[in-house]
Design a protein around this motif. Structure first.
Motif: not given
Length: 260
Positions: A56-85
């Motif tokens: 959970p994070v607090r944004l100027r337009h109200g409550p929201g949600y941000g990525l955890t470090p764990r999720c960032v690692r998962r998405l980076d690994e996925a992007a490497l294989r999906i888009y050959r990044a």
């Protein structure tokens, strides 16, 4: 598309490069073209928080949600294989993991699912094989409290035979052919001059279908695959259409991300 999977796609495909945060209201708006209702979005977000993917994070337009470090690692690994990044190459060696005892069934099932996602295949109950190591492996094993011996190994024998034993090439190849037929039909239904929300929805479904290959194809070494491998033609189509539809899809995201 289930809400949780669609949210993973949204964060990985669009929000990751926009700060990795969004208000609850924005997430609901962005899921609407995919016919995912607000209650389903909120339920999926709550589940992703419990699982450690979002925080959970607090944004100027109200409550929201941000990525955890764990999720960032998962998405980076996925992007490497999906888009050959990045450069995905094979050095002619295999990454072998020998797991310690895992008596708990739930942990075994989570390990199996996550190791498959990271590109490993089971040679036996506790021995897993991949064409390369994963940047996520340490965090996965530590999170599950599982010890493992790891080897950077050269095979004495036919690598093609090992490949065929670890992965069912006929099934994977057939899946690529089916995906390509369905993706071609999906894109063909997009009318000329379609509004941005429809372009966003079409591209989201295209990416979602392609992302499913992360669970089945670890990016197998090209030099070991049979001639005429269906994955080559399928990837070329995905990269072409995903890039072509991206500007309009991104415009939709930008328009609805910061609406008060």
């Amino acid at each position: 598309m289930h809400a949780r999977a669609a949210l993973f796609d949204l964060y990985g495909d669009h929000l990751r490069t926009r700060g990795g945060q969004a208000s609850v209201a924005a997430l609901v708006r962005l899921m609407r073209p995919l016919e995912i209702a607000a209650p389903a979005v909120r339920t999926a977000v709550s589940r992703m928080v419990r699982q450690g993917w979002l925080t959970p994070v607090r944004l100027r337009h109200g409550p929201g949600y941000g990525l955890t470090p764990r999720c960032v690692r998962r998405l980076d690994e996925a992007a490497l294989r999906i888009y050959r990044a990045g450069t995905i190459s094979w050095r002619g060696r295999w990454h072998v993991i020998v797991l310690g005892p895992v008596p708990d069934r739930g942990r075994r099932e989570r390990l199996r699912a996550n190791l498959s996602f990271l590109g490993y295949a089971a040679l036996s109950e506790g021995t897993w094989l991949g064409p390369r190591s994963s940047i996520e492996l340490d965090n996965l094993l530590d999170g599950e409290g599982v010890a493992a011996d790891r080897f950077d190994a050269a095979l004495e024998g036919d690598p093609g035979e090992l490949l065929a034993r670890a992965w069912n090439l006929d099934v994977i190849g057939g899946s690529y052919e089916l995906w390509l037929a369905e993706a071609t039909e999906l894109v063909a239904t997009l009318p000329e001059g379609a509004p941005d929300d429809l372009v966003f929805a079409t591209r989201s479904r295209l990416v979602h279908g392609w992302r499913n290959f992360l669970f089945h194809d670890p990016g197998l070494p090209t030099e070991l695959l049979p001639d005429g491998w269906p994955g080559v033609k399928a990837r070329a189509y995905f990269e072409q259409e995903a890039a072509r539809l991206l500007p309009r899809a991104a415009a939709f995201v930008d328009q609805h991300l910061e609406v008060p």
